[in-house]
Scaffold this active site. Sequence first.
Site, mmCIF file in Angstrom:
data_model
loop_
_atom_site.group_PDB
_atom_site.id
_atom_site.type_symbol
_atom_site.label_atom_id
_atom_site.label_comp_id
_atom_site.label_asym_id
_atom_site.label_seq_id
_atom_site.Cartn_x
_atom_site.Cartn_y
_atom_site.Cartn_z
ATOM 1 C CD GLU A 110 -3.824 26.211 31.585
ATOM 2 O OE1 GLU A 110 -4.566 26.465 32.552
ATOM 3 O OE2 GLU A 110 -2.878 25.393 31.658
ATOM 4 C CD GLU B 27 -5.345 18.915 35.367
ATOM 5 O OE1 GLU B 27 -4.594 18.867 34.376
ATOM 6 O OE2 GLU B 27 -5.460 19.956 36.085
#
Lengths: 497, 497
Positions: free
Chosen positions: B262, B291
């Site tokens: 994260e 990502e």
Amino acid sequence: MTTHPPAYSHLLAELRRLDRLSSSLGILFWDEQTNMPPKSAQLRGEQTAALSELVHRESTRPEIGELLAKLKEADLDEDAAAVVREARKAYNRATCLPGEYVARAAAARSAGFHAWVEARKDNDFAQFAPHLEAQIDLAREGAHYQGATDVYDHLIDSFDPGMTSAIIDPLFAELEEGIRPILGTILGSERGVDPSLFKGFPEDKQEVFLREVVTAFGFDFGRGRIDRAIHPFCGGHPEDTRMTTRYDSDNPLDSITSAMHETGHALYEQGLNREFAGTALGSSVGMAVHESQSRLWENQVGRSRAFWRHWEPRYRELFPEQLAPLSSADLHLAINRVAITPIRVDADEVTYNLHILLRYQMERDLFSGKLTVKDVPAAWNARSAEILRFTPQTDREGCLQDVHWSEGLFGYFPSYTLGNLLAAQLWYRLQEDLPDVEAQIGRAEFTPLLEWLRNHVHSLGRRYYTQTFAQKVTGSPLTPQPLLRYLRERYLPLYSN
Amino acid sequence: MTTHPPAYSHLLAELRRLDRLSSSLGILFWDEQTNMPPKSAQLRGEQTAALSELVHRESTRPEIGELLAKLKEADLDEDAAAVVREARKAYNRATCLPGEYVARAAAARSAGFHAWVEARKDNDFAQFAPHLEAQIDLAREGAHYQGATDVYDHLIDSFDPGMTSAIIDPLFAELEEGIRPILGTILGSERGVDPSLFKGFPEDKQEVFLREVVTAFGFDFGRGRIDRAIHPFCGGHPEDTRMTTRYDSDNPLDSITSAMHETGHALYEQGLNREFAGTALGSSVGMAVHESQSRLWENQVGRSRAFWRHWEPRYRELFPEQLAPLSSADLHLAINRVAITPIRVDADEVTYNLHILLRYQMERDLFSGKLTVKDVPAAWNARSAEILRFTPQTDREGCLQDVHWSEGLFGYFPSYTLGNLLAAQLWYRLQEDLPDVEAQIGRAEFTPLLEWLRNHVHSLGRRYYTQTFAQKVTGSPLTPQPLLRYLRERYLPLYSN
């Protein structure tokens, strides 16, 4: 069950939608005070400005006006008539304001707030003066758009519907007269506890105690939270009530009393009719009744001997060493300490009303034209000497101490004392139905009290305005004698030499 | 500096306003996952529905269309042309959708999500099937309004602009072929550590470690937070980035790796051009590049020997007894554990891509018409046996495990593996400029790496779509060989008997 015209159910749907939008904004404000990272303030300002403007636009949609035009209060039952009356009032007030004015006022509030923060830091009223001037002008301008006959009464009404200076003046005069001898006795007493004896109360244990009290009072953590913030507040939606508190390891009683205060607000919010949030059936009456709820739980309940009979052992269990030098009598005196303090938010429940009286007179004179902005510091200090018998040495501990004016919140202050009056009226009235309430409090049984407030206060929503509400619930409109009686009963025995 | 037509600065102001409104909605979603009281879910659903509808309405205002009509990309410099291109694309897509469709799709997403929660709990795909059917129909309907030629490509493009099945098919085939022998070696190895040796890691100490790592990576707590949530995520605004993590005292490595993941997302958000948030100059490229950032920090950095060379002593300092039975080699093997697991979100970085391949093929066949909803469980299980060499025993550990489809998020899954490809490409590319990066990581010096990403990735915003972006930054469009090389270099030495 009465059949309502279709326009009524459409209106309810519109009001529900507006409630959902304005309570979304409420979450952003709460987050700003509790969670927002320090450097995100400018973004948040732009987020709330954009969203506020949209909510205002949505609340003035012509479709709502068309629904209201179709609905006549006379054709509706009492509940529906109250819903339509309040929706009409809100709609008319909102639509009267030009969009340009709304945006300008929002920007001025933000600028006023930041100027106040700086001026207070620099202890320099002159920096803040033009912003105060601007806020007063904006308040007048808004009241003018909304067709107000008396500007200050109009402002008071926006916080406490139906309230006027003509009602407040004699109440406050009678209250001041009654407080003088009580305060004289207290200040002449030799009794008291040095507050600096309270030292080193770890915050995590304070929080344990506080959550136990808040839970015992009946706060529903399933539909609410308690978090930390610099300024305690209760952000309210009946289905998601967010209150905050603060902890000071050397001032632990402040955190307890202010949490009990916010819990009173929160219990009121959670007691409103959820199904009708955002309508007269599921809204608070106004700030005076709201404040009556916070004060009742903080003062009548939370500062009582009965309350501490149950909680003192638990408090000592959590803080055995810190409390060792203090007897039960000391603790109780500290909880009910009375002193002339420069700062309103630190004031006890006796002198607090004098702080409010001062602010009320200042506001009244600013709006009547008797007082000009540049004379505020001198007038404040003179009046403080007269009412509080204390002359502020600086503007920071005088006319710059409160945030309210910087954000254009004029007419809000009287609600605090009106709430104190009502809390005492409710306190004596509810004992007629609950003669054992003190004994119940002494056993930490708060359910009967909360149920009484649910049935007699919370469930009424905004069907009646403060004076009618007080008459219906307590048998009398607002009156100072119950508060004076309560203060005498609470404080004279404590402070008699 | 180029002079832009006045319509361009008006467009920037409109986009800024839309950014402020949509990021307000972002705060409501974040609050729902982190703070919302349990019984406030229905209220929150109504709040976000009302606000989403308003934001959609604002993003389709004719004024924006008029500004866009005045602006021709050919007359603008490259940056302004990118802003207009992306604004036009978003505006056209939003205005194509009838308001009625938007409301219906929002309601169906909410219903789909709750049906999925129940169906997963009851382990019963049949309950969920009509909702999946409805989501597929809605996705088709929306793509049709927006003039899509190929529905599934259109959906992929909404998460990863410019991406298509035609690009993905050969990439995934080559990747699968390359992973097989690596996975074979690992699974045939006798090396490994029993994960049940990790027990009793207190959550507060896990949080201490995690915050030290996140801070060292360069996360700016002045413009962001990290909180707890059941499902870790990163809610993003460059000026207020909210990421979440979770703690499990018996699975401490999960919390570390998911927090590093994260943080990668968060660093990307915080590295975007704040001044132009909500425009092509201050937006992420899409989910694949997003990502790539989370994977690079989680995998290439966070699972490396170099990283743990610095952090292992600190980790042992915090958990001396818990880690006592584990050697450094054990710890490193546990961090790089590879196993066939039924659940995608628990998968390691080798098998993860096979989970994605399975989902991608399912989605492709659902939208091409080769596969019908009722056949999903059987097809899922057959494909799982073929790709993962594992046959789910229940739908809960098979086709009901992911939330995505319940909310209509089709075309999202491929981004995860595309991000893995790009992370490896970036990793080898950045070592050309930073030959000492591993040594720096070994000294917990992350600034050079972050600066490189800021300059080569974050600052580009959405000027280029994924393939062009990859070409410009790494010298090649997406390709599987760098990821395969990285997996071989990382895992084969660890798992060679």
